[in-house]
Scaffold this motif. Sequence first.
Motif, mmCIF file in Angstrom:
data_model
loop_
_atom_site.group_PDB
_atom_site.id
_atom_site.type_symbol
_atom_site.label_atom_id
_atom_site.label_comp_id
_atom_site.label_asym_id
_atom_site.label_seq_id
_atom_site.Cartn_x
_atom_site.Cartn_y
_atom_site.Cartn_z
ATOM 1 N N VAL A 89 -28.561 14.937 8.827
ATOM 2 C CA VAL A 89 -27.275 14.850 7.869
ATOM 3 C C VAL A 89 -26.460 14.212 8.477
ATOM 4 O O VAL A 89 -25.937 14.545 9.674
ATOM 5 N N PHE A 90 -25.691 13.227 7.887
ATOM 6 C CA PHE A 90 -24.489 12.603 8.709
ATOM 7 C C PHE A 90 -23.216 12.376 7.629
ATOM 8 O O PHE A 90 -23.625 11.953 6.371
ATOM 9 N N ASP A 91 -22.399 13.178 8.017
ATOM 10 C CA ASP A 91 -21.053 13.297 7.367
ATOM 11 C C ASP A 91 -20.258 11.766 7.363
ATOM 12 O O ASP A 91 -20.027 11.468 8.388
ATOM 13 N N ILE A 92 -20.037 11.242 6.365
ATOM 14 C CA ILE A 92 -19.343 10.002 6.340
ATOM 15 C C ILE A 92 -17.645 10.408 6.485
ATOM 16 O O ILE A 92 -17.229 11.151 5.917
ATOM 17 N N ARG A 93 -17.481 9.590 7.614
ATOM 18 C CA ARG A 93 -15.926 9.673 8.061
ATOM 19 C C ARG A 93 -15.220 8.485 7.730
ATOM 20 O O ARG A 93 -13.807 8.982 7.341
ATOM 21 N N ALA A 94 -15.705 7.319 7.651
ATOM 22 C CA ALA A 94 -14.897 6.184 7.244
ATOM 23 C C ALA A 94 -15.931 5.295 6.743
ATOM 24 O O ALA A 94 -17.034 5.042 7.211
ATOM 25 N N VAL A 95 -15.460 4.437 5.656
ATOM 26 C CA VAL A 95 -16.301 3.320 5.319
ATOM 27 C C VAL A 95 -15.546 1.946 5.030
ATOM 28 O O VAL A 95 -14.248 2.107 4.819
ATOM 29 N N GLY A 96 -16.035 0.811 5.408
ATOM 30 C CA GLY A 96 -15.491 -0.319 5.511
ATOM 31 C C GLY A 96 -16.284 -1.590 4.797
ATOM 32 O O GLY A 96 -17.593 -1.543 5.108
ATOM 33 N N ASP A 97 -15.789 -2.399 4.335
ATOM 34 C CA ASP A 97 -16.489 -3.766 3.996
ATOM 35 C C ASP A 97 -16.084 -4.676 4.967
ATOM 36 O O ASP A 97 -14.824 -5.276 4.927
ATOM 37 N N PRO A 98 -16.924 -4.970 6.078
ATOM 38 C CA PRO A 98 -16.520 -5.898 7.230
ATOM 39 C C PRO A 98 -15.734 -7.210 7.039
ATOM 40 O O PRO A 98 -14.551 -7.624 7.459
ATOM 41 N N ASP A 99 -16.147 -7.968 5.955
ATOM 42 C CA ASP A 99 -15.665 -9.358 5.469
ATOM 43 C C ASP A 99 -15.001 -9.537 4.355
ATOM 44 O O ASP A 99 -14.585 -10.578 3.950
ATOM 45 N N GLY A 100 -14.965 -8.264 3.563
ATOM 46 C CA GLY A 100 -14.306 -8.244 2.311
ATOM 47 C C GLY A 100 -15.305 -8.927 1.338
ATOM 48 O O GLY A 100 -14.828 -9.281 -0.060
ATOM 49 N N GLY A 101 -16.466 -9.434 1.654
ATOM 50 C CA GLY A 101 -17.292 -10.091 0.809
ATOM 51 C C GLY A 101 -18.377 -9.319 -0.262
ATOM 52 O O GLY A 101 -19.134 -9.974 -0.952
ATOM 53 N N ARG A 102 -18.121 -7.897 -0.207
ATOM 54 C CA ARG A 102 -19.170 -7.036 -0.883
ATOM 55 C C ARG A 102 -20.382 -7.367 -0.846
ATOM 56 O O ARG A 102 -21.238 -7.242 -1.840
ATOM 57 N N ARG A 103 -20.871 -7.543 0.516
ATOM 58 C CA ARG A 103 -22.263 -7.842 0.847
ATOM 59 C C ARG A 103 -22.699 -6.595 1.573
ATOM 60 O O ARG A 103 -24.121 -6.157 1.257
ATOM 61 N N ARG A 104 -22.101 -5.787 2.324
ATOM 62 C CA ARG A 104 -22.585 -4.799 3.081
ATOM 63 C C ARG A 104 -21.462 -3.901 3.406
ATOM 64 O O ARG A 104 -20.099 -4.194 3.279
ATOM 65 N N LEU A 105 -21.816 -2.416 3.587
ATOM 66 C CA LEU A 105 -20.661 -1.573 4.104
ATOM 67 C C LEU A 105 -21.126 -0.851 5.267
ATOM 68 O O LEU A 105 -22.412 -0.796 5.473
ATOM 69 N N VAL A 106 -20.241 -0.685 6.065
ATOM 70 C CA VAL A 106 -20.498 -0.164 7.288
ATOM 71 C C VAL A 106 -19.709 1.391 7.214
ATOM 72 O O VAL A 106 -18.622 1.370 7.048
ATOM 73 N N CYS A 107 -20.457 2.338 7.483
ATOM 74 C CA CYS A 107 -20.030 3.809 7.512
ATOM 75 C C CYS A 107 -19.988 4.258 8.990
ATOM 76 O O CYS A 107 -20.999 4.054 9.541
ATOM 77 N N LEU A 108 -18.978 4.832 9.210
ATOM 78 C CA LEU A 108 -19.100 5.493 10.478
ATOM 79 C C LEU A 108 -18.938 6.912 10.183
ATOM 80 O O LEU A 108 -18.472 7.670 9.288
ATOM 81 N N VAL A 109 -20.039 7.526 10.891
ATOM 82 C CA VAL A 109 -20.617 9.081 10.493
ATOM 83 C C VAL A 109 -20.748 9.876 11.707
ATOM 84 O O VAL A 109 -20.640 9.316 12.873
ATOM 85 N N GLU A 110 -20.524 11.274 11.500
ATOM 86 C CA GLU A 110 -20.878 12.098 12.402
ATOM 87 C C GLU A 110 -22.237 12.933 12.064
ATOM 88 O O GLU A 110 -22.491 13.167 10.822
ATOM 89 N N GLU A 111 -23.182 12.968 13.037
ATOM 90 C CA GLU A 111 -24.371 13.941 12.655
ATOM 91 C C GLU A 111 -24.070 15.352 12.809
ATOM 92 O O GLU A 111 -23.602 15.898 13.615
ATOM 93 N N VAL A 112 -24.410 16.123 11.510
ATOM 94 C CA VAL A 112 -24.144 17.389 11.530
ATOM 95 C C VAL A 112 -25.218 18.307 11.512
ATOM 96 O O VAL A 112 -24.932 19.253 11.451
ATOM 97 N N GLY A 113 -26.379 17.757 11.040
ATOM 98 C CA GLY A 113 -27.507 18.577 10.867
ATOM 99 C C GLY A 113 -28.708 17.726 11.187
ATOM 100 O O GLY A 113 -28.821 16.587 11.273
ATOM 101 N N ARG A 114 -29.657 18.691 11.765
ATOM 102 C CA ARG A 114 -30.975 18.140 12.350
ATOM 103 C C ARG A 114 -32.077 19.194 11.944
ATOM 104 O O ARG A 114 -31.786 20.341 12.321
#
Length: 114
Positions: A89-114
């Motif tokens: 399980v990965f808790d999402i801490r931050a989300v961004g659209d790197p180039d503003g083109g609405r092609r992909r999202l980059v999520c910075l996450v912390e693993e909280v469960g295995r």
Amino acid sequence: MIRETGKARPVGALRRRLLLEAPVEMPDGAGGRLTVFETVAAVWAQVEWLSGNERWRGERPEQAVSHRITLRWRAGIDAGQRLRDGEQVFDIRAVGDPDGGRRRLVCLVEEVGR
């Protein structure tokens, strides 16, 4: 906003299927509220390990592992939600659209469960 180099990712890089989960509050039966997570969507993603460390919580050591998860752009993903791969399980801490083109999202996450 999360910044990233302008490297293009091949379509085949998004080969890990994750479940996007959102928090939902429910009555706990004792007059309080309980937060549970319900599945919103299945997404294809690339999961990259970034770092790991050990911290103390409640007078015992705990491992903290963070990842970068890249997926196709979709509206409605934000911090507070989570991504799941089986028991991982990965808790999402931050989300961004790197180039503003609405092609992909980059999520910075912390693993909280295995």
